[in-house]
Design a protein around this motif. Sequence first.
Motif, mmCIF file in Angstrom:
data_model
loop_
_atom_site.group_PDB
_atom_site.id
_atom_site.type_symbol
_atom_site.label_atom_id
_atom_site.label_comp_id
_atom_site.label_asym_id
_atom_site.label_seq_id
_atom_site.Cartn_x
_atom_site.Cartn_y
_atom_site.Cartn_z
ATOM 1 N N ASN A 194 0.759 -1.293 -0.077
ATOM 2 C CA ASN A 194 -0.014 -0.074 0.050
ATOM 3 C C ASN A 194 0.746 1.477 -0.068
ATOM 4 O OD1 ASN A 194 -1.963 1.751 0.126
ATOM 5 N ND2 ASN A 194 -2.627 1.641 2.283
ATOM 6 N N SER A 195 1.066 1.669 -1.203
ATOM 7 C CA SER A 195 1.728 3.138 -1.027
ATOM 8 C C SER A 195 0.631 4.220 -1.469
ATOM 9 C CB SER A 195 2.595 3.087 -2.279
ATOM 10 O OG SER A 195 1.913 2.993 -3.672
ATOM 11 N N GLY A 196 -0.515 3.925 -1.086
ATOM 12 C CA GLY A 196 -1.673 4.867 -1.011
ATOM 13 C C GLY A 196 -1.179 6.433 -0.669
ATOM 14 N N PRO A 197 -0.770 6.587 0.287
ATOM 15 C CA PRO A 197 -0.468 7.872 0.706
ATOM 16 C C PRO A 197 0.226 8.791 -0.346
ATOM 17 C CG PRO A 197 -0.220 6.702 2.590
ATOM 18 C CD PRO A 197 -0.330 5.644 1.496
ATOM 19 N N MET A 198 1.219 8.034 -0.966
ATOM 20 C CA MET A 198 2.048 8.564 -1.838
ATOM 21 C C MET A 198 1.660 8.522 -3.490
ATOM 22 S SD MET A 198 5.013 6.613 0.121
ATOM 23 C CE MET A 198 5.303 7.092 1.846
ATOM 24 N N GLU A 199 0.534 7.900 -3.432
ATOM 25 C CA GLU A 199 -0.002 7.815 -4.933
ATOM 26 C C GLU A 199 -0.059 8.888 -5.661
ATOM 27 O OE1 GLU A 199 0.209 4.709 -7.134
ATOM 28 O OE2 GLU A 199 -1.233 3.978 -5.361
ATOM 29 N N GLY A 200 0.576 9.128 -6.750
ATOM 30 C CA GLY A 200 0.205 10.467 -7.707
ATOM 31 C C GLY A 200 1.649 11.456 -7.366
ATOM 32 N N ALA A 201 2.167 11.105 -6.507
ATOM 33 C CA ALA A 201 3.629 11.869 -6.386
ATOM 34 C C ALA A 201 4.611 11.597 -7.431
ATOM 35 C CB ALA A 201 4.499 11.758 -4.917
ATOM 36 N N LYS A 202 5.413 12.577 -7.791
ATOM 37 C CA LYS A 202 6.339 12.376 -8.958
ATOM 38 C C LYS A 202 7.076 11.184 -8.860
ATOM 39 C CE LYS A 202 6.424 16.940 -11.358
ATOM 40 N NZ LYS A 202 6.713 17.687 -10.246
ATOM 41 N N ARG A 203 8.075 11.367 -7.522
ATOM 42 C CA ARG A 203 8.998 10.382 -7.364
ATOM 43 C C ARG A 203 8.714 9.291 -6.376
ATOM 44 N NH1 ARG A 203 14.104 12.693 -6.678
ATOM 45 N NH2 ARG A 203 13.273 14.683 -6.214
ATOM 46 N N LEU A 204 8.560 8.154 -6.887
ATOM 47 C CA LEU A 204 8.110 7.228 -5.870
ATOM 48 C C LEU A 204 9.033 5.948 -5.856
ATOM 49 C CD1 LEU A 204 4.343 6.952 -6.154
ATOM 50 C CD2 LEU A 204 5.380 8.145 -4.303
ATOM 51 N N LEU A 205 9.378 5.308 -4.843
ATOM 52 C CA LEU A 205 9.913 4.134 -4.759
ATOM 53 C C LEU A 205 9.004 3.084 -3.888
ATOM 54 C CD1 LEU A 205 12.484 2.730 -5.645
ATOM 55 C CD2 LEU A 205 13.681 3.480 -3.505
#
Lengths: 447, 398
Positions: free
Chosen positions: B171-182
Amino acid sequence: MRWLLLLCLLSTQSVAGIAMGLDDARHLLNRAGFGASISQLELYAALAPDQAIYRLVSAPSTSQLPWPTWTTEPIESTISRIRQDIEIRRETRQINKERRIELQQWQIQNVWTTPHPLAERMVLFWHDVFFVPITAVLDPLLYAQHMRTMREHATGNYGDLLRAMMRDVALLEYYDAPRSRLSSPNARLAEALLDRFSMGDSVPRRRDYRELARALTGASMDRGTFTYRFDLDIHDPGDKNIFGRSGAFTPDEAIQLVLDHPATAENIVRRLWRHLVGPHPEAKIVDKLAKDFRRDYELQPLLVAILAHPQFWAQAQRGQLVKSPLDVLVSALKLFDQPLLNLGEVFEVASTMEMPMFDGTYPRHSGLSWIRPDLWSLRMRIMRRLSRGKEVSTEHRGLALYHWIEQGGELETAMLPTPTNEPPMHWNQSAYERLGHYLLDRQFQLK
Amino acid sequence: MPRLSRRELMKLALAGALGGTSLNASAQKRRSFSSISSSNNRKSPPRYLILVELRGGNDGYNTLVPYTDPHYYRARPTLAIPKDEVLMLDESYGLHPALASFASFWEKRELSILPRVSYPNPALTHFRASEIWDTALTGDKLFGNGWVEALEPMPEHHREYIAHGVTIGRNSGPMEGAKRLLQFDRLSTLIHQLEWGVTSSVDASNEALSHINQIEASLARSAILPHKRIMPLPETAEFPGSPFGEDLADLTQMILSGVGAPVMKVSLGSFDTHEDQATRHANLLADLADGLWATRETLLEAGHWPQVAFMLYSEFGRTLAENAQRGTDHGPVAPMLLLGRPMRAGIYPPEGEYTDFRRVYNTMINSWLGTHSKRLSRREFPPLGILDSSFRREGSLL
């Protein structure tokens, strides 16, 4: 009927009477349908293959949902509105826009809720073959008529379907048929007839397209009633030479020539095989199936022959096809047994994933091009969203699925075409976490 | 050779694709930004907000036990924690005995507790409630981006920030949509993969699967993890052997190596204890507390502990009353725990019925990360005074 006989023949083989089990049930329902709920899977798992195939193939292709009420309006009345003043025209445009969406969603709902999944699959298959974009047809009523005709013949007779389509007003309009006349025959319809609707583009030569275009002149419509009309005034009455045969062919005769050509049956069989079985049909198998199919173009025996073919059940075919966006969404939603998304959302998400719903054609090559880097990331993102929706509320804990998993139901077999490559799960994963786990497995994207 | 999980790849794939073509541009920008501002920031090391999601709805009443409340004992004939087992914090609340490590945090004055956190019309379905916590949006938008995406400016002036968000596990839900994710499952596998390329155990005769492999590999190559900078954990580090413990070890290793993100996330579950809750819940809590304590000890020894604040949350709490299956059902209110040197230790009861979780978010966004949220106005969700004043930034980055 002959295909019933085929089934009887089947039942004499060793498979008859033996329950096919979960693995085969999943395979069959993912290929011939759009996935299944656990209860459907269990139902089919208890059937012998021939019983299951009979159930799927014999189902009617009529819609299980009522058609939108406006689809029974007379066409002239709506067309005449377009000739009104600007305000009414604007209003009509808006209504038509909404109606197109309604038709698209209606079809998705049919796919989602139908008890006759193979029939719905065939409906979509033919929409891809006889491609007419919904947005290109002025009046959604004409498109609804197009959809009805398609549906009527979807598992009936291919010859009847082809003939009906060649008289379908929406199709003729889209392929510029009414503007193809003696003085300037237009090859668009002829090309579509050969390349898309029948034999594929490998057989015909340029001369065939031209001559066929001449034969098809006059296939037109009555502008008052919006029905098919053969217009002698614009028909080219001269001799044509098509596939090496000469005559003063009319449109109907030309269509018969196409149906008589062996490449037509071969191409339809090949496409259907790629759609249902695997990306590389063997020439020998195609020849055999096409030879039988060409006798009368009955679709049900062909479907039985394909689904009962040992190749269809071969392990080597499992997981070889990429699920379309609609396949993925509907198969996930069916498993959950509960409406995680509403119809509008399914439509929206499927569109984002580039699912054509009467507005584009399927990718070729066993759907490999469903998987592009951007689309793949999007798919995974949507799967993650869905996997987080795995538990909907406390009262749903009574669901059959939950109990089934808790009681050691083989979730992996129910969901994935071949065993996963992922590491095993940790002890404290709940039933629904396991569900989410397999939902994110890339094998779930395959069938 | 360790087998490569393709799930790793898949998650990387997401990161790569979301970064997309802007990846190089933003990396360049980051470099120039850091070269300009590095002298200014030399004295202020990067800060990390670590989200710990307790998946499934953690039972708040048996986490933070209201041991003086007779209602509590009446409502939970089998599940209530006996008073003499409670790890007492003050005259009203104590901790579950499995949370002994949290009691140590409390002694070190590194634990802030908000006993009742919720929001108006709380959702009690996992799907919807997670969505609300992940997005900080209570509207009906289905595919809304995570709340991290709405940070402005995005804290990225540190060389140590390699992404806007890092998610270890689910669950990367809180970061979904941010430009750079890992997002990855296991750091060692990820590093191996970046060093050696993608190998696969997949049967090559399956065209479709091979195709997906290729796509994932091409996406993985655009990943943003500078793996050469990653150093091994100190030998003294002792993390629990559970998956959650390993997640925390990976997290710690990233922070120690200076390859983190302002917001990083781990999760533990499932806390959805509808039946036979007692043992399962105790095991989960022990895993949670011991893992976080190991993280503290390791970071403390390396001198990085003051850079880290943990925010623990669950999509909802559970009912006060136990059910007939010796479990508890979904309830609208739950405590939130925040751990770390920067926290002002204490228990902060709500002014009204509950503390809105978005005020807690804004506290950490404003006072800890020193930035703002486009989504959460300070007027509507004023930050709380739960941070030690010497750590407070109040958006000083602006």
